[in-house]
Scaffold this active site. Structure first.
Site, short mmCIF file in Angstrom:
data_model
loop_
_atom_site.label_atom_id
_atom_site.label_comp_id
_atom_site.label_asym_id
_atom_site.label_seq_id
_atom_site.Cartn_x
_atom_site.Cartn_y
_atom_site.Cartn_z
N THR A 1 30.05 -33.95 -9.27
CA THR A 1 30.90 -35.00 -8.71
C THR A 1 32.35 -34.58 -8.82
O THR A 1 32.81 -34.18 -9.89
CB THR A 1 30.64 -36.32 -9.46
OG1 THR A 1 29.33 -36.77 -9.09
CG2 THR A 1 31.67 -37.38 -9.10
N TYR B 1 21.38 -42.38 -14.06
CA TYR B 1 21.53 -43.18 -12.84
C TYR B 1 20.23 -43.94 -12.53
O TYR B 1 19.31 -43.93 -13.35
CB TYR B 1 22.00 -42.27 -11.69
CG TYR B 1 23.34 -41.64 -12.03
CD1 TYR B 1 24.48 -42.43 -12.17
CD2 TYR B 1 23.43 -40.29 -12.32
CE1 TYR B 1 25.69 -41.87 -12.55
CE2 TYR B 1 24.65 -39.73 -12.71
CZ TYR B 1 25.78 -40.53 -12.83
OH TYR B 1 26.97 -39.98 -13.21
C1 LIG Z 1 32.63 -32.56 -13.32
C2 LIG Z 1 31.14 -32.75 -13.41
C3 LIG Z 1 30.50 -33.53 -12.47
C4 LIG Z 1 29.10 -33.67 -12.51
N1 LIG Z 1 28.48 -34.40 -11.52
C5 LIG Z 1 27.12 -34.42 -11.45
C6 LIG Z 1 26.46 -35.02 -10.34
O1 LIG Z 1 27.06 -35.54 -9.39
N2 LIG Z 1 25.09 -35.00 -10.34
C7 LIG Z 1 24.37 -34.42 -11.35
O2 LIG Z 1 23.13 -34.42 -11.31
N3 LIG Z 1 24.98 -33.84 -12.41
C8 LIG Z 1 26.32 -33.80 -12.47
N4 LIG Z 1 26.94 -33.13 -13.50
C9 LIG Z 1 26.14 -32.34 -14.45
C10 LIG Z 1 26.05 -30.88 -13.95
O3 LIG Z 1 25.23 -30.79 -12.80
C11 LIG Z 1 25.49 -29.93 -15.03
O4 LIG Z 1 24.22 -30.39 -15.40
C12 LIG Z 1 26.40 -29.84 -16.25
O5 LIG Z 1 27.72 -29.49 -15.86
C13 LIG Z 1 25.91 -28.80 -17.26
O6 LIG Z 1 25.87 -27.50 -16.72
P1 LIG Z 1 27.03 -26.41 -17.02
O7 LIG Z 1 27.06 -26.20 -18.50
O8 LIG Z 1 26.57 -25.17 -16.29
O9 LIG Z 1 28.31 -26.97 -16.50
C14 LIG Z 1 28.35 -33.03 -13.52
C15 LIG Z 1 29.02 -32.26 -14.50
C16 LIG Z 1 30.38 -32.11 -14.44
C17 LIG Z 1 31.06 -31.22 -15.47
#
Ligand SMILES: Cc1cc2nc3c(=O)[nH]c(=O)nc-3n(C[C@H](O)[C@H](O)[C@H](O)COP(=O)(O)O)c2cc1C
Length: 357
Positions: free
Chosen positions: A24, A177
């Protein structure tokens, strides 16, 4: 398997196993229409094996965040068409995440009198509305005869996504959600066919996923889950119950032949994820993040040990549009700037540099 080898997930063959996580970013204005910046942001990241969009809302009541994009209006569909065309022109693949926020929202965001949820239980906390910070409201418990309408919203949004040129759709069953609110015992106190037992709590996720798969094709449909993420008061603190609940999800969708099951969990090699993977039998995507940012070593461990078929990566690709190149060549990374995750404009969005040399 190497991270940098191709993989076929349903109807799509990805050139590598690095999938951009749904993130997001709140850059689509009050009308939820992706504009030039959003086109550029996804275009820059098209070398990932596949991109997943940020959570998009399937109805105004399902909107969770200010300036979140939707898949409802003609203008939103046309905006996304520009995004998918740009990604395809770069040779990339992109699927849309469909997210109904349920109680993780506010009337000031949705324009509806209340938020909705499985049960009338408010989250202990606050959210950001267009008028500033506001405590979460007590949601209206959805009546059983309103649930087919929720499923229809996902189906309509999935059809709109295909009309907008997306290569597929991810049903958002994770991160607290609406669908996750039904899965989690702490958020779901229902006594009808959608509450109580693991099978009943899994029912709406299963029905939604099946309906989307039927509408657009199972080979274009993904489901995201985050067992035991314990976020937004969607608590799943009993390990045996969590296993039973997500096995009920998997058993409910296994015959569909989905493109993939995307699992967010800190222990990809643990019993829960691996039991679900074995029972599912189809392609599993793993995201190890949320407490700690995914590293190259984490990603390599997933595909190298066969814990999953592909790796979902969030913050590293947010900050590095050319992450595939950087990880394959062992180059240094840009750091993600948390202060611009949800702000407006280019800063921290389309201005992360590519590796130049
Ligand atoms: C800024 C931000 C926005 C996110 N928005 C969503 C989203 O819209 N839908 C979702 O399923 N997860 C969302 N997440 C979770 C990410 O998809 C992901 O699972 C999380 O960042 C962990 O992975 P990473 O360590 O590679 O960043 C969001 C995470 C961050 C940091």
């Amino acid at each position: 398997m190497s991270l940098f080898s191709p993989v076929t997930l349903g109807d799509l063959t990805l050139p590598n196993r690095l999938v951009m996580a749904p993130l997001t970013r709140s850059r689509s204005g009050r009308d939820g229409v992706p504009g030039d910046d959003v086109v550029e942001y996804y275009r820059q990241r098209a070398s990932m094996g596949m991109l997943t969009t940020e959570g998009t809302y399937p109805s105004f009541a399902g909107q969770g965040f200010v300036r979140q994009p939707g898949l409802v209006t003609d203008a939103q569909i046309a905006g996304w068409r520009r995004v998918t065309d740009a990604v395809h022109a770069e040779g990339g693949l992109i699927i849309a995440q469909i997210m109904h926020a349920g109680r993780v929202s506010h009337s000031d965001i949705t324009g509806a009198p209340t938020t909705v949820a499985p049960s009338a239980i408010a989250i202990d906390g606050a959210t950001h509305t267009y008028d500033g910070k506001a405590p979460y409201q007590v949601p209206k418990a959805l009546a059983a005869d309103e649930l087919p309408g929720i499923v229809d919203e996902f189906v309509r949004a999935a059809r709109n996504a295909i009309a907008a040129g997306f290569d597929g759709v991810e049903v958002h069953g994770a991160n607290g959600y609406l669908l996750h609110q039904f899965l989690a015992p702490a958020a779901n106190h229902r006594t009808d066919a959608y509450g109580g037992s693991p099978e009943n709590r899994a029912r709406l996720t299963v029905e939604t996923t099946a309906a989307v798969a039927q509408a657009i094709g199972a080979g274009k449909t993904w489901l995201r889950i985050s067992p035991q993420h314990n976020i937004e008061d969607a608590l799943e603190t009993d390990p045996a119950d969590a296993l039973a609940t997500y096995l009920a999800v998997v058993d409910g969708i296994v015959a569909l032949g989905l493109a993939g099951l995307s699992v967010l969990h800190t222990e990809p090699s643990g019993e829960l994820v691996q039991t679900l993977r074995t029972r599912f039998g189809g392609p599993v995507l793993v995201n190890t993040g949320f407490n700690a940012v995914t590293t190259l070593a984490d990603a390599r461990a997933v595909t190298g040990n066969g814990w999953g078929d592909a790796v979902v990566v969030g913050r590293p690709v947010l900050a590095n549009p050319d992450l595939v190149r950087r990880w394959s060549e062992g180059l240094p990374l840009n750091e993600a700037d948390q202060t611009t995750f949800y702000t407006e404009g280019h800063k921290g969005y389309t201005d992360y540099p590519f590796w130049q040399r």
